[in-house]
Enzyme design. Sequence first.
Site, PDB file in Angstrom:
ATOM      1  N   ASN A  42       0.797  -1.039  -0.208  1.00 18.87           N
ATOM      2  CA  ASN A  42       0.232   0.137  -0.010  1.00 18.87           C
ATOM      3  C   ASN A  42       0.810   1.265   0.106  1.00 18.87           C
ATOM      4  OD1 ASN A  42      -1.991   2.125   0.517  1.00 18.87           O
ATOM      5  ND2 ASN A  42      -2.210   1.416   2.386  1.00 18.87           N
TER       6      ASN A  42
ATOM      7  N   HIS B 235      -9.438   1.486   4.720  1.00 18.30           N
ATOM      8  CA  HIS B 235      -7.802   1.739   5.376  1.00 18.30           C
ATOM      9  C   HIS B 235      -8.317   2.569   6.656  1.00 18.30           C
ATOM     10  CE1 HIS B 235      -4.076   2.703   6.315  1.00 18.30           C
ATOM     11  NE2 HIS B 235      -3.887   1.526   5.598  1.00 18.30           N
TER      12      HIS B 235
ATOM     13  N   GLY C 171       2.403   2.020  10.703  1.00 17.12           N
ATOM     14  CA  GLY C 171       3.604   3.148  10.511  1.00 17.12           C
ATOM     15  C   GLY C 171       4.317   3.399  11.953  1.00 17.12           C
TER      16      GLY C 171
ATOM     17  N   SER D 197       3.294  -2.444  10.355  1.00 19.29           N
ATOM     18  CA  SER D 197       4.681  -2.602  10.520  1.00 19.29           C
ATOM     19  C   SER D 197       5.230  -3.936   9.952  1.00 19.29           C
ATOM     20  CB  SER D 197       5.042  -2.214  12.046  1.00 19.29           C
ATOM     21  OG  SER D 197       4.859  -0.894  12.161  1.00 19.29           O
TER      22      SER D 197
ATOM     23  N   GLU E 246      -5.590  -4.777  10.449  1.00 22.54           N
ATOM     24  CA  GLU E 246      -4.701  -3.875  10.622  1.00 22.54           C
ATOM     25  C   GLU E 246      -4.721  -3.101  11.740  1.00 22.54           C
ATOM     26  OE1 GLU E 246      -2.535  -2.717   6.872  1.00 22.54           O
ATOM     27  OE2 GLU E 246      -4.169  -1.703   6.914  1.00 22.54           O
TER      28      GLU E 246
ATOM     29  N   GLU F 103      -6.409   4.839   7.741  1.00 22.34           N
ATOM     30  CA  GLU F 103      -6.211   6.257   7.450  1.00 22.34           C
ATOM     31  C   GLU F 103      -7.445   7.134   6.772  1.00 22.34           C
ATOM     32  OE1 GLU F 103      -2.352   5.687   5.470  1.00 22.34           O
ATOM     33  OE2 GLU F 103      -1.621   4.863   7.215  1.00 22.34           O
TER      34      GLU F 103
ATOM     35  N   LYS G 146       0.029   4.278  -0.206  1.00 21.79           N
ATOM     36  CA  LYS G 146      -0.458   5.496   0.279  1.00 21.79           C
ATOM     37  C   LYS G 146      -0.120   6.800  -0.434  1.00 21.79           C
ATOM     38  CE  LYS G 146       0.008   2.971   4.670  1.00 21.79           C
ATOM     39  NZ  LYS G 146       0.065   3.068   5.973  1.00 21.79           N
TER      40      LYS G 146
HETATM   41  P1  PGA Z   1       3.015  -0.252   7.608  1.00 26.27           P
HETATM   42  O1  PGA Z   1       1.272   0.116   6.846  1.00 26.27           O
HETATM   43  O2  PGA Z   1       3.183  -1.314   6.885  1.00 26.27           O
HETATM   44  O3  PGA Z   1       3.686   1.197   7.189  1.00 26.27           O
HETATM   45  O4  PGA Z   1       2.817  -0.033   8.989  1.00 26.27           O
HETATM   46  C1  PGA Z   1       0.373  -0.901   6.787  1.00 26.27           C
HETATM   47  C2  PGA Z   1      -0.827  -0.359   6.124  1.00 26.27           C
HETATM   48  O5  PGA Z   1      -0.931   0.879   6.365  1.00 26.27           O
HETATM   49  O6  PGA Z   1      -1.489  -1.038   5.258  1.00 26.27           O
END
Ligand code: PGA
Length: 251
Positions: free
Chosen positions: A9, A96, A174, A214, A168, A98, A11
């Site tokens: 992903n 997601h 992140g 992560s 998630e 976010e 982003k």
């Molecule tokens: P990350 O993000 O691997 O940077 O923690 C995962 C995601 O948001 O899908």
Amino acid sequence: MRKKIMLGNWKMNHTITTAREFVETLDDTIKLADRKNIVIGVCPTYLCLNTVRRRTPFSFVVGAQDVHYLESGAFTGSISIPMLKEVGIDWCLVGHSERRMYQGETNELCNKKIHALVNNEMTCVYCVGETLEQYEQGITKDVVKNQVVEGLKDVQAERLKYLVIAYEPVWSIGTGKNASKEIAEDVCKFIRDTLCELYNSEVAESISILYGGSVKPNNIHEYMTMADIDGALVGGASLKTDSFKELIENF
Ligand code: PGA
């Protein structure tokens, strides 16, 4: 057999130029994933979708990060399913964290998007997961169950071949604080049990459930040893070709 999946992903990262550079070095990684029977791909920004799609083989998944549930209309800034399909995109993330956090997406809105996607034969990666506060309150399973039940409301069983679920935990995205494989497995199994309650065991056993948060080359394998985790949704570690390749090598 459920599909094994490793999806990046991106982003709000990569311009068309850097996305093009990324895919130019992908050949070996794609071949390795084929040999290991892993479905791999990335979800770039809208602007990069066409570039990445045109430069990768069909077996490489290129997904959008979001979509509007209607086909067209007065929705400034939105993109619809026919627009994605025209450039050969047939996967899309929904819900997601976010988008839930910054765009206020609700389970109800996710449900509309899921209906629109699966009815149009597009694979939908539905993201669920609890916040740190909810985790600390011990209500992870209540939150995730609600997200699954409300997100899949009135979705017919025969459409679920187009569904992938990504668990998630928001506190792990992140942050470098990945959930332990035991925590991730416990919730992924709980999601599968919920799917079994909502549909039946055959359907529940057929849906790929990913862990995200992560995930890095040095920890991806531990998740893949767990019975109910079928793959990973990866943010940061999917942005560079080296670590993207290592994710597949260590899967
Ligand atoms: P990350 O993000 O691997 O940077 O923690 C995962 C995601 O948001 O899908």
